[in-house]
Design an enzyme around this catalytic site. Structure first.
Site, PDB file in Angstrom:
ATOM      1  N   ASP A   1      -8.381  -9.190   2.567  1.00 35.03           N
ATOM      2  CA  ASP A   1      -8.488  -8.517   1.273  1.00 35.03           C
ATOM      3  C   ASP A   1      -9.359  -7.290   1.524  1.00 35.03           C
ATOM      4  OD1 ASP A   1      -9.367  -7.584  -1.178  1.00 35.03           O
ATOM      5  OD2 ASP A   1      -9.663  -9.578  -2.046  1.00 35.03           O
ATOM      6  N   VAL A   2      -8.775  -6.085   1.413  1.00 39.77           N
ATOM      7  CA  VAL A   2      -9.506  -4.872   1.822  1.00 39.77           C
ATOM      8  C   VAL A   2     -10.671  -4.529   0.895  1.00 39.77           C
ATOM      9  CG1 VAL A   2      -7.521  -3.873   3.031  1.00 39.77           C
ATOM     10  CG2 VAL A   2      -7.935  -3.251   0.626  1.00 39.77           C
TER      11      VAL A   2
ATOM     12  N   ASN B   1      -2.738   1.886   3.359  1.00 43.48           N
ATOM     13  CA  ASN B   1      -1.754   1.998   2.280  1.00 43.48           C
ATOM     14  C   ASN B   1      -2.019   1.056   1.110  1.00 43.48           C
ATOM     15  OD1 ASN B   1       1.214   2.160   1.195  1.00 43.48           O
ATOM     16  ND2 ASN B   1       0.956   0.017   1.792  1.00 43.48           N
TER      17      ASN B   1
ATOM     18  N   TYR C   1      -7.272   5.238 -11.767  1.00 48.98           N
ATOM     19  CA  TYR C   1      -6.310   5.493 -10.689  1.00 48.98           C
ATOM     20  C   TYR C   1      -6.409   6.943 -10.208  1.00 48.98           C
ATOM     21  CZ  TYR C   1      -1.858   4.981  -8.137  1.00 48.98           C
ATOM     22  OH  TYR C   1      -0.896   4.936  -7.156  1.00 48.98           O
TER      23      TYR C   1
ATOM     24  N   LYS D   1      -7.579   8.102  -6.470  1.00 45.89           N
ATOM     25  CA  LYS D   1      -6.671   8.809  -5.557  1.00 45.89           C
ATOM     26  C   LYS D   1      -7.182  10.219  -5.236  1.00 45.89           C
ATOM     27  CE  LYS D   1      -3.638   5.498  -4.903  1.00 45.89           C
ATOM     28  NZ  LYS D   1      -3.386   4.930  -3.570  1.00 45.89           N
TER      29      LYS D   1
HETATM   30  N1  LIG Z   1       5.124   3.175  -5.893  1.00 44.41           N
HETATM   31  C1  LIG Z   1       4.674   4.310  -6.390  1.00 44.41           C
HETATM   32  O1  LIG Z   1       5.271   4.912  -7.323  1.00 44.41           O
HETATM   33  C2  LIG Z   1       3.433   4.940  -5.840  1.00 44.41           C
HETATM   34  C3  LIG Z   1       3.113   6.247  -6.263  1.00 44.41           C
HETATM   35  C4  LIG Z   1       1.959   6.837  -5.774  1.00 44.41           C
HETATM   36  C5  LIG Z   1       1.161   6.158  -4.870  1.00 44.41           C
HETATM   37  N2  LIG Z   1       1.491   4.903  -4.482  1.00 44.41           N
HETATM   38  C6  LIG Z   1       0.592   4.215  -3.542  1.00 44.41           C
HETATM   39  O2  LIG Z   1       1.334   3.687  -2.487  1.00 44.41           O
HETATM   40  C7  LIG Z   1       0.650   2.559  -1.954  1.00 44.41           C
HETATM   41  C8  LIG Z   1       1.636   1.415  -1.805  1.00 44.41           C
HETATM   42  O3  LIG Z   1       2.127   1.078  -3.097  1.00 44.41           O
HETATM   43  P1  LIG Z   1       3.528   0.363  -3.347  1.00 44.41           P
HETATM   44  O4  LIG Z   1       4.185   1.089  -4.448  1.00 44.41           O
HETATM   45  O5  LIG Z   1       4.231   0.117  -2.069  1.00 44.41           O
HETATM   46  O6  LIG Z   1       2.984  -1.002  -3.987  1.00 44.41           O
HETATM   47  P2  LIG Z   1       3.203  -2.539  -3.638  1.00 44.41           P
HETATM   48  O7  LIG Z   1       2.497  -3.306  -4.701  1.00 44.41           O
HETATM   49  O8  LIG Z   1       4.646  -2.827  -3.388  1.00 44.41           O
HETATM   50  O9  LIG Z   1       2.418  -2.657  -2.268  1.00 44.41           O
HETATM   51  C9  LIG Z   1       1.014  -2.571  -2.218  1.00 44.41           C
HETATM   52  C10 LIG Z   1       0.530  -3.539  -1.181  1.00 44.41           C
HETATM   53  O10 LIG Z   1      -0.898  -3.482  -1.129  1.00 44.41           O
HETATM   54  C11 LIG Z   1      -1.378  -4.813  -1.103  1.00 44.41           C
HETATM   55  N3  LIG Z   1      -2.737  -4.906  -1.617  1.00 44.41           N
HETATM   56  C12 LIG Z   1      -3.163  -4.629  -2.881  1.00 44.41           C
HETATM   57  N4  LIG Z   1      -4.469  -4.908  -2.980  1.00 44.41           N
HETATM   58  C13 LIG Z   1      -4.863  -5.359  -1.747  1.00 44.41           C
HETATM   59  C14 LIG Z   1      -6.088  -5.816  -1.223  1.00 44.41           C
HETATM   60  N5  LIG Z   1      -7.178  -5.885  -1.985  1.00 44.41           N
HETATM   61  N6  LIG Z   1      -6.134  -6.183   0.070  1.00 44.41           N
HETATM   62  C15 LIG Z   1      -5.037  -6.128   0.850  1.00 44.41           C
HETATM   63  N7  LIG Z   1      -3.843  -5.710   0.404  1.00 44.41           N
HETATM   64  C16 LIG Z   1      -3.762  -5.356  -0.885  1.00 44.41           C
HETATM   65  C17 LIG Z   1      -0.410  -5.574  -2.009  1.00 44.41           C
HETATM   66  O11 LIG Z   1      -0.500  -6.965  -1.827  1.00 44.41           O
HETATM   67  C18 LIG Z   1       0.909  -4.979  -1.533  1.00 44.41           C
HETATM   68  O12 LIG Z   1       1.345  -5.631  -0.360  1.00 44.41           O
HETATM   69  C19 LIG Z   1      -0.510   2.273  -2.915  1.00 44.41           C
HETATM   70  O13 LIG Z   1      -1.707   2.807  -2.373  1.00 44.41           O
HETATM   71  C20 LIG Z   1      -0.108   3.019  -4.167  1.00 44.41           C
HETATM   72  O14 LIG Z   1      -1.225   3.413  -4.939  1.00 44.41           O
HETATM   73  C21 LIG Z   1       2.609   4.278  -4.946  1.00 44.41           C
END
Ligand SMILES: NC(=O)c1ccc[n+]([C@@H]2O[C@H](COP(=O)([O-])OP(=O)(O)OC[C@H]3O[C@@H](n4cnc5c(N)ncnc54)[C@H](O)[C@@H]3O)[C@@H](O)[C@H]2O)c1
Length: 275
Positions: free
Chosen positions: A67-68, A94, A161, A165
């Site tokens: 858990d990061v 990520n 958020y 970011k």
């Molecule tokens: N999907 C979008 O539209 C979008 C847009 C902008 C930015 N992002 C960023 O992209 C990244 C990935 O998002 P995604 O859309 O693939 O989401 P997702 O929820 O599919 O994947 C995120 C992953 O991070 C893991 N995670 C969350 N909290 C954690 C913790 N405390 N310790 C370890 N792992 C943890 C989750 O379990 C999941 O596997 C994120 O940083 C998100 O903010 C996503």
């Protein structure tokens, strides 16, 4: 999926949040391009499923749970990497969470902390361990942080958020300064809406809020204004991104093709911030 054969052959790449969405797509493509992938996440079953898929396709990967948001868990993760995997060439930070659409005046402290702890402190804890090891090894490296278009501009009902970011992009530039003397490049990608489980869950939550507000007598516009989508969204390409499109940019920044690129917050936002 585009594959540059052997682009990452002989490289070890850490990917946090590798069990879902953008992170999972990055794990699959990096492994297909020859990397030994360290898949990091909280859910061992989902993590092992990603590793199994990689191995079935002839790639190499290991899942390590962490858990990061927990500093001691991140330190234990890196000790485990030292013991079981060895040095990292590339790290993709990520893992992240999205907020629930609170306006600033109604933002609970717990929610603020949840988002900041994951999206900012989680990246800091990982970056510090990655930097220590890459500096000590003396062979350079590449770090890519996953920000968001909300790290480049404001967004409605998203103060935690947006703040987290923007901080990711600040950290990325600061680290690029600290680590350039060691030939360690640090960049970020900044996605706009990308079709992943995170956005699917968020869209469902938004729909429920809109329906509840309309059931209480609000118009559609009034109901939308109570959610994150009540604000302006201007991706010029007029569609969501795929996870694979984000991965294309992430792995470019991680690769030797980006050898002269550092400290860049790369707008992978469909033209949003060019509007
Ligand atoms: N999907 C979008 O539209 C979008 C847009 C902008 C930015 N992002 C960023 O992209 C990244 C990935 O998002 P995604 O859309 O693939 O989401 P997702 O929820 O599919 O994947 C995120 C992953 O991070 C893991 N995670 C969350 N909290 C954690 C913790 N405390 N310790 C370890 N792992 C943890 C989750 O379990 C999941 O596997 C994120 O940083 C998100 O903010 C996503």
């Amino acid at each position: 999926m585009y594959v540059f054969e052997n682009r990452f052959a002989g490289k070890t790449m850490l990917i946090t949040g590798g069990t879902s969405g953008i992170g999972k797509a990055a794990c699959l493509r990096a492994a297909a391009e020859g990397a030994f992938v360290v898949v990091v996440g909280r859910n061992a079953e989902r993590g092992q499923a990603v590793v199994d898929e990689i191995v079935q396709k002839g790639g190499k990967a290991i899942f390590l749970a962490a858990d990061v948001t927990r500093e001691e868990a991140v330190q234990a993760l890196f000790a485990e990497i030292d013991a079981k995997v060895g040095p990292l060439d590339i790290a993709i930070n990520n893992a992240g969470v999205v907020g629930h659409g609170e306006r600033i005046d109604e933002m609970p402290t717990e929610e603020w902390n949840r988002v900041i702890n994951t999206n900012l402190n989680g990246i800091f804890f990982c970056c510090r361990e990655e930097a220590k090891r890459m500096i000590a090894r003396g062979q350079g490296g590449a770090i890519v942080n996953v920000g968001s278009v909300t790290g480049l501009t404001g967004f409605y009902r998203s103060s935690a958020y947006v703040t987290s970011k923007h901080a990711v992009n600040g950290l990325t530039k600061a680290m690029a300064n600290d680590l350039a003397p060691f030939n360690i490049r640090v960049n970020s990608v900044n996605p706009a809406n990308t079709a992943t489980p995170l956005t699917a869950a968020s869209a469902q939550e938004i729909q429920q809020k809109i329906q509840a507000a309309m059931a209480a007598g609000k118009s559609l516009e009034e109901a939308k204004a109570e959610t994150m989508i009540g604000g302006k969204t201007t991706a010029l390409l007029k569609r969501s991104s795929t996870p694979e499109e984000q991965v294309g940019a992430i792995l470019y920044l991680a690769s030797d093709d980006a050898g002269y690129v550092t400290g860049v917050p790369f707008a992978t936002d469909g033209g949003w911030t060019a509007y």
